[in-house]
Design a protein around this motif. Structure first.
Motif, PDB file in Angstrom:
ATOM      1  N   PHE A 151      -4.161  -1.160  20.129  1.00 14.05           N
ATOM      2  CA  PHE A 151      -3.180  -0.113  19.828  1.00 14.05           C
ATOM      3  C   PHE A 151      -2.464   0.269  21.107  1.00 14.05           C
ATOM      4  O   PHE A 151      -3.090   0.391  22.157  1.00 14.05           O
ATOM      5  CB  PHE A 151      -3.897   1.109  19.247  1.00 14.05           C
ATOM      6  N   ASP A 152      -1.170   0.401  21.024  1.00 21.30           N
ATOM      7  CA  ASP A 152      -0.377   0.775  22.190  1.00 21.30           C
ATOM      8  C   ASP A 152       0.299   2.115  21.927  1.00 21.30           C
ATOM      9  O   ASP A 152       0.851   2.346  20.858  1.00 21.30           O
ATOM     10  CB  ASP A 152       0.680  -0.305  22.453  1.00 21.30           C
ATOM     11  N   GLU A 153       0.206   2.961  22.930  1.00 20.31           N
ATOM     12  CA  GLU A 153       0.755   4.308  22.841  1.00 20.31           C
ATOM     13  C   GLU A 153       2.219   4.312  22.384  1.00 20.31           C
ATOM     14  O   GLU A 153       2.632   5.134  21.597  1.00 20.31           O
ATOM     15  CB  GLU A 153       0.676   4.907  24.234  1.00 20.31           C
ATOM     16  N   LYS A 154       2.985   3.368  22.895  1.00 19.89           N
ATOM     17  CA  LYS A 154       4.413   3.380  22.614  1.00 19.89           C
ATOM     18  C   LYS A 154       4.762   2.637  21.335  1.00 19.89           C
ATOM     19  O   LYS A 154       5.556   3.125  20.528  1.00 19.89           O
ATOM     20  CB  LYS A 154       5.169   2.769  23.793  1.00 19.89           C
ATOM     21  N   ILE A 155       4.172   1.455  21.132  1.00 24.91           N
ATOM     22  CA  ILE A 155       4.615   0.659  19.982  1.00 24.91           C
ATOM     23  C   ILE A 155       3.549   0.527  18.895  1.00 24.91           C
ATOM     24  O   ILE A 155       3.683  -0.270  17.982  1.00 24.91           O
ATOM     25  CB  ILE A 155       5.106  -0.746  20.412  1.00 24.91           C
ATOM     26  N   GLY A 156       2.506   1.344  18.973  1.00 26.20           N
ATOM     27  CA  GLY A 156       1.557   1.443  17.864  1.00 26.20           C
ATOM     28  C   GLY A 156       0.573   0.292  17.752  1.00 26.20           C
ATOM     29  O   GLY A 156       0.180  -0.302  18.755  1.00 26.20           O
ATOM     30  N   TYR A 157       0.198  -0.030  16.519  1.00 18.93           N
ATOM     31  CA  TYR A 157      -0.765  -1.103  16.274  1.00 18.93           C
ATOM     32  C   TYR A 157      -0.125  -2.438  16.633  1.00 18.93           C
ATOM     33  O   TYR A 157       1.004  -2.702  16.236  1.00 18.93           O
ATOM     34  CB  TYR A 157      -1.212  -1.086  14.811  1.00 18.93           C
ATOM     35  N   LEU A 158      -0.858  -3.263  17.377  1.00 19.73           N
ATOM     36  CA  LEU A 158      -0.326  -4.542  17.843  1.00 19.73           C
ATOM     37  C   LEU A 158      -0.730  -5.647  16.877  1.00 19.73           C
ATOM     38  O   LEU A 158      -1.889  -5.762  16.501  1.00 19.73           O
ATOM     39  CB  LEU A 158      -0.850  -4.841  19.250  1.00 19.73           C
ATOM     40  N   THR A 159       0.272  -6.446  16.486  1.00 22.50           N
ATOM     41  CA  THR A 159       0.036  -7.484  15.480  1.00 22.50           C
ATOM     42  C   THR A 159       0.493  -8.834  16.009  1.00 22.50           C
ATOM     43  O   THR A 159       1.270  -8.904  16.960  1.00 22.50           O
ATOM     44  CB  THR A 159       0.824  -7.162  14.198  1.00 22.50           C
ATOM     45  N   ALA A 160       0.028  -9.911  15.375  1.00 26.52           N
ATOM     46  CA  ALA A 160       0.371 -11.257  15.840  1.00 26.52           C
ATOM     47  C   ALA A 160       1.881 -11.464  15.843  1.00 26.52           C
ATOM     48  O   ALA A 160       2.427 -12.111  16.718  1.00 26.52           O
ATOM     49  CB  ALA A 160      -0.307 -12.301  14.966  1.00 26.52           C
ATOM     50  N   CYS A 161       2.555 -10.894  14.868  1.00 25.77           N
ATOM     51  CA  CYS A 161       4.003 -11.030  14.800  1.00 25.77           C
ATOM     52  C   CYS A 161       4.645  -9.668  15.053  1.00 25.77           C
ATOM     53  O   CYS A 161       4.255  -8.683  14.435  1.00 25.77           O
ATOM     54  CB  CYS A 161       4.393 -11.564  13.428  1.00 25.77           C
ATOM     55  N   PRO A 162       5.621  -9.599  15.965  1.00 29.07           N
ATOM     56  CA  PRO A 162       6.239  -8.301  16.280  1.00 29.07           C
ATOM     57  C   PRO A 162       6.936  -7.634  15.089  1.00 29.07           C
ATOM     58  O   PRO A 162       7.278  -6.466  15.169  1.00 29.07           O
ATOM     59  CB  PRO A 162       7.274  -8.654  17.365  1.00 29.07           C
ATOM     60  N   THR A 163       7.122  -8.376  14.001  1.00 28.77           N
ATOM     61  CA  THR A 163       7.752  -7.759  12.826  1.00 28.77           C
ATOM     62  C   THR A 163       6.806  -6.777  12.129  1.00 28.77           C
ATOM     63  O   THR A 163       7.224  -6.061  11.229  1.00 28.77           O
ATOM     64  CB  THR A 163       8.158  -8.828  11.792  1.00 28.77           C
ATOM     65  N   ASN A 164       5.525  -6.747  12.534  1.00 26.58           N
ATOM     66  CA  ASN A 164       4.569  -5.832  11.879  1.00 26.58           C
ATOM     67  C   ASN A 164       4.057  -4.715  12.772  1.00 26.58           C
ATOM     68  O   ASN A 164       3.215  -3.918  12.342  1.00 26.58           O
ATOM     69  CB  ASN A 164       3.358  -6.632  11.384  1.00 26.58           C
ATOM     70  N   ILE A 165       4.525  -4.661  14.039  1.00 25.73           N
ATOM     71  CA  ILE A 165       3.985  -3.651  14.952  1.00 25.73           C
ATOM     72  C   ILE A 165       4.349  -2.232  14.506  1.00 25.73           C
ATOM     73  O   ILE A 165       5.178  -2.051  13.627  1.00 25.73           O
ATOM     74  CB  ILE A 165       4.453  -3.846  16.412  1.00 25.73           C
ATOM     75  N   GLY A 166       3.726  -1.252  15.141  1.00 27.24           N
ATOM     76  CA  GLY A 166       3.962   0.143  14.765  1.00 27.24           C
ATOM     77  C   GLY A 166       2.870   0.570  13.811  1.00 27.24           C
ATOM     78  O   GLY A 166       1.707   0.645  14.182  1.00 27.24           O
ATOM     79  N   THR A 167       3.255   0.804  12.569  1.00 31.88           N
ATOM     80  CA  THR A 167       2.256   1.204  11.582  1.00 31.88           C
ATOM     81  C   THR A 167       1.428   0.014  11.090  1.00 31.88           C
ATOM     82  O   THR A 167       0.330   0.190  10.582  1.00 31.88           O
ATOM     83  CB  THR A 167       2.920   1.813  10.333  1.00 31.88           C
ATOM     84  N   GLY A 168       1.965  -1.208  11.221  1.00 31.60           N
ATOM     85  CA  GLY A 168       1.282  -2.374  10.660  1.00 31.60           C
ATOM     86  C   GLY A 168       1.223  -2.301   9.145  1.00 31.60           C
ATOM     87  O   GLY A 168       0.449  -2.999   8.511  1.00 31.60           O
ATOM     88  N   MET A 169       2.062  -1.445   8.567  1.00 28.12           N
ATOM     89  CA  MET A 169       1.946  -1.189   7.122  1.00 28.12           C
ATOM     90  C   MET A 169       3.051  -1.856   6.307  1.00 28.12           C
ATOM     91  O   MET A 169       4.215  -1.799   6.654  1.00 28.12           O
ATOM     92  CB  MET A 169       1.992   0.304   6.841  1.00 28.12           C
ATOM     93  N   ARG A 170       2.640  -2.495   5.236  1.00 26.48           N
ATOM     94  CA  ARG A 170       3.592  -3.002   4.260  1.00 26.48           C
ATOM     95  C   ARG A 170       3.272  -2.294   2.954  1.00 26.48           C
ATOM     96  O   ARG A 170       2.174  -2.421   2.412  1.00 26.48           O
ATOM     97  CB  ARG A 170       3.408  -4.516   4.122  1.00 26.48           C
ATOM     98  N   ALA A 171       4.221  -1.518   2.467  1.00 24.78           N
ATOM     99  CA  ALA A 171       4.045  -0.840   1.176  1.00 24.78           C
ATOM    100  C   ALA A 171       4.894  -1.592   0.168  1.00 24.78           C
ATOM    101  O   ALA A 171       6.041  -1.923   0.455  1.00 24.78           O
ATOM    102  CB  ALA A 171       4.525   0.605   1.280  1.00 24.78           C
TER     103      ALA A 171
END
Ligand SMILES: [Zn+2]
Ligand SMILES: [Zn+2]
Lengths: 340, 165
Positions: free
Chosen positions: A146-166
């Protein structure tokens, strides 16, 4: 599968709601780069952290992808219990499923952890509440990236932040019938949402079933993302209802004819490919929602849509079927289910 | 056409950039193109092609730099551009400078505003507290308030110990 029960808010149009969270463990290579040994370690670690909480102890069951044959793997994908992405990592992947099949935790998909919660009807909040809790439970026993600035870190930058797909799955036959669907989807895509078919792509979605989900995961909170999606879904629901009313008002005999013809074919056909069955089952589903067909349940049709998918048919007969044999078996399954 | 970056000069360097499978046209003035890092986003081929297209003999500096590698997984930025996937969480700090512009393009934002995890979030809060105390400590020393400085130093030590545990 509970998500097919045909219950919940706006069930005449919304089949199901889903929240998926992507999480990774800090300083360990993402699955794509992982060797088998480390992959095993991640599986154990995640598995243990889920069941470490006594609330989860007896309700989750773990499966290793290596222990499941390829037909059964595809059955799980068709049932939306696991993602096609997990099958791409079948050598290192595994998953936990909760007894009620509403919650799955996939391990070593594109990210170390992908948890998903599915509810029938329009109910994103309930999905989020469960996902949020499960997320806390897993985090208690792991170190998240987890990064303070860009949130949850994911393999693909299209999912960073919340890492959430609703996402919300909708049945929109009248908007397709009245040819409004393309314009609507163009508008939807311009505000950062995407549309996919249940199994097909874009507006060619089979069975008039569409999944709408958020594309942006960074810079919007989970609540914002859900509200935005819900707002658009609500508009689509209204549009679909209006279109249904119009059709019923001005073309009643025509729509009844279409629906009863479809029912006739489903009840009598001896050979049925999956495309045709999706189309006809969509008509029956519309017939039920418009109160034209009264003796078939919503749940029956929802389940039949899944039961008639290729791997599901294959699995039921437990031997290799060629496409022709499969089409014959599919017709059988449908006739049996609709024999009222 | 004006330069996309500064908007002040005529764009004379044009090329197509493909990041994460996403294709986009880039139009820059000579000065801004020269400032773009060579060997990463901006390949020498692109640069030359852009120059040749425009028949301009710019006096740009082309510094070839050894490709940067993530120290945890060995990922390079070029490989990321091919696959669209990073190798580990450390890659985000390794390629921070270049990824930053990408976030805006993908999400329209570059700062997370959602959920903060309980554990990782806690150490985040402590780190922020430490930073604040360190500023106070500096001030205390400058003002020759040595007693206060000693107290602050103890507090910082304690918090740092907390994080390590
Ligand atoms: Zn410029
Ligand atoms: Zn890395």
């Amino acid at each position: 599968m509970k998500w097919l029960d045909g219950e919940g808010s706006d069930k005449d149009i919304v089949v199901s709601s889903r929240i998926r969270l992507a999480r990774n463990i800090r300083d360990i290579k993402f699955p794509q780069e992982l060797n088998n040994e480390m992959a095993e370690e991640i599986k154990n670690k995640v598995n243990n952290s889920v069941i470490a909480d006594e609330r989860n102890n007896d309700v989750f069951k773990y499966y290793d992808l290596k222990d499941i044959n390829s037909t059964e793997q595809r059955v799980l994908v068709e049932k939306h219990l696991i993602s096609p992405g997990l099958l791409q990592n079948s050598q290192i992947g595994g998953f936990l499923i909760r007894k009620d099949e509403k919650v799955t935790v996939m391990i070593n998909e594109e990210d170390h952890i992908r948890m998903q919660v599915i509810y029938p009807g329009l109910n994103l909040e309930a999905c989020w509440e469960e996902a949020d809790k499960l997320d806390d439970i897993i985090e208690a026993n792991t170190e998240y990236a987890f990064d303070e600035k860009i949130g949850y870190l994911t393999a693909c930058p299209t999912n960073i932040g919340t890492g959430m797909r609703a996402s919300v799955m909708l049945h929109l036959p009248s908007l397709v019938l009245t040819k409004q669907i393309n314009g609507i989807f163009q508008a939807v895509s311009q505000i950062g949402l995407t549309v996919r078919g249940l199994y097909g792509e874009g507006s060619n979605a089979k069975g008039n079933l569409f999944q709408i989900s958020n594309q942006i995961t960074l810079g919007e909170s989970e609540k914002d993302i859900m509200n935005k999606l819900k707002n658009i879904v609500q508009q689509l629901i209204n549009n679909e209802r209006q279109a249904r009313e119009k059709i019923y008002k001005f073309n009643k005999i025509k729509i009844e004819d279409k629906i009863y013809r479809s029912l006739g074919i489903l009840k009598n056909a001896r050979i049925m490919n999956s495309e045709e069955s999706m189309e006809l089952l969509s008509d029956i589903k519309l017939g039920i929602e418009m109160n034209i067909i009264r003796n078939i349940g919503r749940k029956t049709i929802n389940k039949l849509i899944i039961k008639t998918q290729p791997a599901n048919v294959q699995s039921k007969y437990n031997k290799d079927l060629n496409p022709n044999e499969r089409d014959i078996k599919r017709a059988e399954i449908i006739r049996k289910e609709l024999d009222i | 056409m004006m330069c996309e970056k500064c908007g002040e000069s005529q764009a004379t360097v044009h090329y197509t950039e493909i990041i994460n499978g996403h294709k986009s046209e880039v139009h820059l003035c000579e000065k801004c193109a020269g400032e773009k890092e060579v060997g990463s986003h901006f390949s020498i081929n692109h640069l030359l092609a852009g120059l040749l297209d425009n028949q301009i003999d710019g006096n740009m500096k082309i510094d070839y730099v050894e490709p940067q590698k993530c120290k945890v997984c060995g990922m390079t930025y070029n490989r990321f551009k091919e696959t669209g996937k990073l190798g580990c969480s450390e890659c985000y700090s390794t390629f921070n400078d270049r990824l930053n512009s990408l976030y805006k393009r993908i999400h329209g934002h570059d700062v997370h505003v959602g959920k903060i995890p309980i554990k990782s979030g806690k150490s985040m809060k402590v780190k922020k507290d430490i930073e604040k105390l360190q500023l106070e400590l500096k001030e205390a020393i400058e003002n020759e308030e040595f007693e206060n400085a000693a107290i602050l130093r103890d507090k910082i030590k304690k918090l740092e110990k907390n994080i390590k545990e």
